[in-house]
Structure formats: C-alpha cells, structure tokens
Design a protein around this motif. Structure first.
Motif, PDB file in Angstrom:
ATOM      1  N   ARG A   1       4.412   1.678   5.354  1.00 40.62           N
ATOM      2  CA  ARG A   1       3.344   0.674   5.380  1.00 40.62           C
ATOM      3  C   ARG A   1       2.329   1.038   6.462  1.00 40.62           C
ATOM      4  O   ARG A   1       1.130   0.977   6.266  1.00 40.62           O
ATOM      5  CB  ARG A   1       3.982  -0.700   5.666  1.00 40.62           C
ATOM      6  N   ARG A   2       2.839   1.437   7.635  1.00 37.92           N
ATOM      7  CA  ARG A   2       1.932   1.787   8.738  1.00 37.92           C
ATOM      8  C   ARG A   2       1.116   3.034   8.440  1.00 37.92           C
ATOM      9  O   ARG A   2      -0.049   3.115   8.815  1.00 37.92           O
ATOM     10  CB  ARG A   2       2.741   2.042  10.005  1.00 37.92           C
ATOM     11  N   VAL A   3       1.745   4.006   7.791  1.00 33.57           N
ATOM     12  CA  VAL A   3       1.005   5.225   7.436  1.00 33.57           C
ATOM     13  C   VAL A   3      -0.116   4.870   6.457  1.00 33.57           C
ATOM     14  O   VAL A   3      -1.251   5.335   6.587  1.00 33.57           O
ATOM     15  CB  VAL A   3       1.954   6.287   6.825  1.00 33.57           C
ATOM     16  N   ALA A   4       0.206   3.998   5.500  1.00 35.82           N
ATOM     17  CA  ALA A   4      -0.803   3.609   4.507  1.00 35.82           C
ATOM     18  C   ALA A   4      -1.961   2.879   5.194  1.00 35.82           C
ATOM     19  O   ALA A   4      -3.134   3.111   4.887  1.00 35.82           O
ATOM     20  CB  ALA A   4      -0.161   2.726   3.444  1.00 35.82           C
ATOM     21  N   ILE A   5      -1.647   2.028   6.147  1.00 38.31           N
ATOM     22  CA  ILE A   5      -2.697   1.297   6.862  1.00 38.31           C
ATOM     23  C   ILE A   5      -3.503   2.276   7.726  1.00 38.31           C
ATOM     24  O   ILE A   5      -4.732   2.190   7.803  1.00 38.31           O
ATOM     25  CB  ILE A   5      -2.095   0.143   7.695  1.00 38.31           C
TER      26      ILE A   5
ATOM     27  N   PRO B   1       0.813  -1.223   0.000  1.00 35.89           N
ATOM     28  CA  PRO B   1       0.000   0.000   0.000  1.00 35.89           C
ATOM     29  C   PRO B   1       0.842   1.267   0.000  1.00 35.89           C
ATOM     30  O   PRO B   1       0.357   2.331  -0.354  1.00 35.89           O
ATOM     31  CB  PRO B   1      -0.806  -0.122   1.302  1.00 35.89           C
ATOM     32  N   GLU B   2       2.116   1.141   0.395  1.00 37.31           N
ATOM     33  CA  GLU B   2       2.951   2.351   0.489  1.00 37.31           C
ATOM     34  C   GLU B   2       3.135   3.029  -0.865  1.00 37.31           C
ATOM     35  O   GLU B   2       3.431   4.214  -0.938  1.00 37.31           O
ATOM     36  CB  GLU B   2       4.309   2.047   1.136  1.00 37.31           C
ATOM     37  N   TYR B   3       2.909   2.290  -1.943  1.00 43.19           N
ATOM     38  CA  TYR B   3       3.033   2.906  -3.269  1.00 43.19           C
ATOM     39  C   TYR B   3       1.887   3.861  -3.547  1.00 43.19           C
ATOM     40  O   TYR B   3       1.901   4.574  -4.529  1.00 43.19           O
ATOM     41  CB  TYR B   3       3.101   1.834  -4.363  1.00 43.19           C
TER      42      TYR B   3
ATOM     43  N   ARG C   1       5.976  15.114   8.594  1.00 46.08           N
ATOM     44  CA  ARG C   1       7.036  14.608   7.698  1.00 46.08           C
ATOM     45  C   ARG C   1       6.450  14.185   6.357  1.00 46.08           C
ATOM     46  O   ARG C   1       5.265  13.885   6.243  1.00 46.08           O
ATOM     47  CB  ARG C   1       7.745  13.426   8.357  1.00 46.08           C
ATOM     48  N   SER C   2       7.307  14.142   5.360  1.00 45.65           N
ATOM     49  CA  SER C   2       6.860  13.662   4.057  1.00 45.65           C
ATOM     50  C   SER C   2       6.787  12.142   4.103  1.00 45.65           C
ATOM     51  O   SER C   2       7.721  11.489   4.565  1.00 45.65           O
ATOM     52  CB  SER C   2       7.860  14.073   2.981  1.00 45.65           C
ATOM     53  N   PRO C   3       5.702  11.547   3.618  1.00 44.11           N
ATOM     54  CA  PRO C   3       5.620  10.081   3.652  1.00 44.11           C
ATOM     55  C   PRO C   3       6.728   9.417   2.835  1.00 44.11           C
ATOM     56  O   PRO C   3       7.093   8.274   3.079  1.00 44.11           O
ATOM     57  CB  PRO C   3       4.240   9.768   3.062  1.00 44.11           C
ATOM     58  N   PHE C   4       7.290  10.188   1.900  1.00 44.88           N
ATOM     59  CA  PHE C   4       8.313   9.590   1.033  1.00 44.88           C
ATOM     60  C   PHE C   4       9.670   9.477   1.715  1.00 44.88           C
ATOM     61  O   PHE C   4      10.559   8.792   1.238  1.00 44.88           O
ATOM     62  CB  PHE C   4       8.420  10.393  -0.269  1.00 44.88           C
ATOM     63  N   ASP C   5       9.841  10.177   2.855  1.00 45.26           N
ATOM     64  CA  ASP C   5      11.122  10.107   3.563  1.00 45.26           C
ATOM     65  C   ASP C   5      11.123   9.059   4.670  1.00 45.26           C
ATOM     66  O   ASP C   5      12.059   8.982   5.445  1.00 45.26           O
ATOM     67  CB  ASP C   5      11.439  11.473   4.204  1.00 45.26           C
ATOM     68  N   LEU C   6      10.079   8.268   4.764  1.00 45.52           N
ATOM     69  CA  LEU C   6       9.998   7.288   5.845  1.00 45.52           C
ATOM     70  C   LEU C   6      10.596   5.952   5.428  1.00 45.52           C
ATOM     71  O   LEU C   6      10.791   5.692   4.238  1.00 45.52           O
ATOM     72  CB  LEU C   6       8.531   7.068   6.243  1.00 45.52           C
TER      73      LEU C   6
END
Ligand SMILES: Nc1ncnc2c1ncn2[C@@H]1O[C@H](COP(=O)(O)OP(=O)(O)OP(=O)(O)O)[C@@H](O)[C@H]1O
Ligand SMILES: [Mg+2]
Length: 284
Positions: free
Chosen positions: A151-155, A92-94, A140-145
């Motif tokens: 994955r957790r942010v997407a969930i 899902p991170e994509y 923060r930017s999700p792309f810098d994680l």
C-alpha cells in the motif's frame, strides 16, 4: 491552486435500464493547503466524485476548475491534469506491476520528462516519506511485500509525481491497526511537507474528525452537508439518518453527558476527551 466544483451531475449507463444517478448537483471548493475529508454511506458517490477531480470521469453537466483550468472542457490535456492531481485508488496495491519497487515508483515521474537523476531523487524521497527503508526495499519485487508495505509503495508512486492535489480513496481500508496508523501519519507528514491539498475519502470518523479542515458529507449522490468537523459532527441526528456515526470520543462523552456528567462540548478527538476527563477527575 484551488479546485472549484460547480453543480456537477453524473449518470452511469444513461438511458439504459440500469441507469444510476451517482452525483447530483454537487458544488464545493478546495483551497490551497486545505485538508478535505469526504464521508458518506456506501454507494453515496464518493469514489465517483473523486474520479471527476482528476478527469477520469466526465460530468454530464457542471464544471470543475482546477487552478484556473476548466478540466471538463473539450480538448483539455488529461496528462497535464494528472500531473497536478494525484489519485490513489482504493486497494492501490493491485496496480503495482514493475519488477522492483524502485521501477514501480519511477513510472509516474518518468512520464513527466524528468532526467534520470531527478527521477532517482524523487523515488528516494517518496520511499522515505512513506516510511520505508530505501536501501532495503528499492530492489525488492513489489509482489513479495506485505499488504501494508505494498500500500505504501503504491502511495509513494503517486507522491513521487509531487501532485498539488493528493486524493486518497479509503487508503486505510483493510489494514491492521498499526498499518492504519502508519498510513495516516504518513498522509499527515506528506501534507506538512508538501503543503498540498489533500482529499481523503474514509469511513473512519475518528480519522476524518482529527485531520480534516473541512468535511463533505455525501448522501445518495448529493452533497448533503459541508463544514468544519465541529459543524458537521454537531448534527448527530442528520448524520445518523444518513447511516453515519460520530467519532468514538464524541460518542463516549455524549453517553457520559446523558448520565448527568457535565461534558458540554463536541469532543472530536481522543486527546480532547482525555483532557476533559482528566480535568473532571482532578477536581474535588
Ligand atoms: N461503473 C459503474 N457503473 C454503474 N454504476 C456505478 C458504477 N460505479 C458506481 N456506480 C453506482 O454509482 C453509485 C455511487 O457509487 P460510488 O462507487 O461512487 O460510491 P461510494 O460512495 O464510493 O461507495 P463505497 O463507500 O462503497 O466505496 C452507486 O449507486 C453505484 O452502484
Ligand atoms: Mg468508493
């Protein structure tokens, strides 16, 4: 809230040379608060099945009744279905796209017509539920994680919708053992907190044996078996013929039994096997 899947069939590219029957006459029920595990060899139809449950795919025949609404009927509002049923895709991170974590997670809830304060509350709650530090991560930017954090942010984005049914398609695929365990614990926590229906697709038999109330076994587009973990994992030969294995604890205890040790049960979790081994070694 319950889900009733009645005799659904799905055919990709019907009528074309590459036609493929991905689901054939699949029926099952999921009741309120139930934790359902879906297992099956690669290509057996698991992702196709779960994409039907939130209306993303339509069956060629058969019906799906979610909380009394037939979501396969003409004219049904997909927006209402997705509100009730959250689907976390594989990788899902994509799908993260906003400039901050906070905005990304707020995307779903803001489409539900909630006010700013309610949205902010849901975002904070979801971030905390997935085990991230709200103040530290929100801007923060999700792309810098890291991969596991993404994955957790997407969930969290799906959890923030507070779906009555949460479907996760291989949520731990490609994670390291620590992140794998974290994501699993998080799913358990969400289930305990929301008491929603969870549908977990996984290739990991240990996880499924430990968490699921009921297991669906897919094989070549058909629902080959369904039952409790005890029922399903007591049929080793059948599972092996479908390219599936027992949980590791069950395999270990079976090897010990084959060598003459008195382990009769079906040991679905490490904790159960550990206890049995302890009792055995303590005897004299
Ligand atoms: N978009 C598509 N177009 C055509 N055929 C597809 C499509 N998606 C899946 N299929 C086919 O449908 C069948 C079931 O695929 P599906 O992705 O549901 O399997 P799966 O059990 O999720 O597999 P995996 O464990 O690898 O994720 C496979 O034969 C696959 O090749
Ligand atoms: Mg899949």
């Amino acid at each position: 809230m319950s889900i009733q899947v009645n005799n659904i069939t799905h055919i990709y590219s019907e009528g074309l040379p590459q036609q493929s029957v991905a689901l054939e006459d699949v029926s099952f029920r999921a009741e309120d608060g139930e934790f359902i595990g879906i297992i099956g060899h690669t290509g057996s139809g698991k992702s196709t099945l779960v994409q039907h449950l939130n209306g993303l795919l339509k069956p060629k025949s058969g019906t799906i009744i979610v909380g009394g609404t037939d979501i396969t009927a003409e004219g049904v509002l997909m927006r209402d279905i997705r509100r009730k049923i959250g689907l976390v895709f594989q990788y899902p991170e994509y799908q993260l796209f906003e400039e901050t974590v906070e905005k990304d997670i707020a995307f779903g809830p803001s489409n539900l017509g909630l006010d700013e304060e309610q949205i902010a509350r849901r975002v904070k709650e979801a971030i905390e539920l997935v085990g991230l530090d709200y103040e530290e991560i929100r801007r923060r930017s999700p792309f810098d994680l890291s991969g596991g954090q993404k994955r957790r942010v997407a969930i969290a984005g799906v959890i923030a919708m507070k779906p009555e049914v949460l479907i996760l398609d291989e949520p731990t695929a490609g994670l390291d053992p620590k992140a794998h365990q974290d994501v699993l614990s998080m799913i358990e926590k969400v289930h305990a907190y929301e008491n929603n229906i969870i549908i977990l697709v996984s290739h990991n038999m240990n996880d499924i044996a430990k968490l699921a109330d009921k297991i669906l076994v897919m094989d070549g587009g058909r629902l080959a078996m369904q039952g409790t973990p005890q029922e399903v994992f007591s049929q080793e030969e059948k599972l092996t013929s479908m390219g599936l294995a027992l949980p590791q604890s069950a395999r270990l205890m079976k090897l010990a039994r084959d060598r003459g040790l008195p382990f009769e049960g079906n040991y679905l979790t490490i904790a159960h096997a550990e206890e049995e081994l302890y009792q055995f070694l303590k005897r004299d």
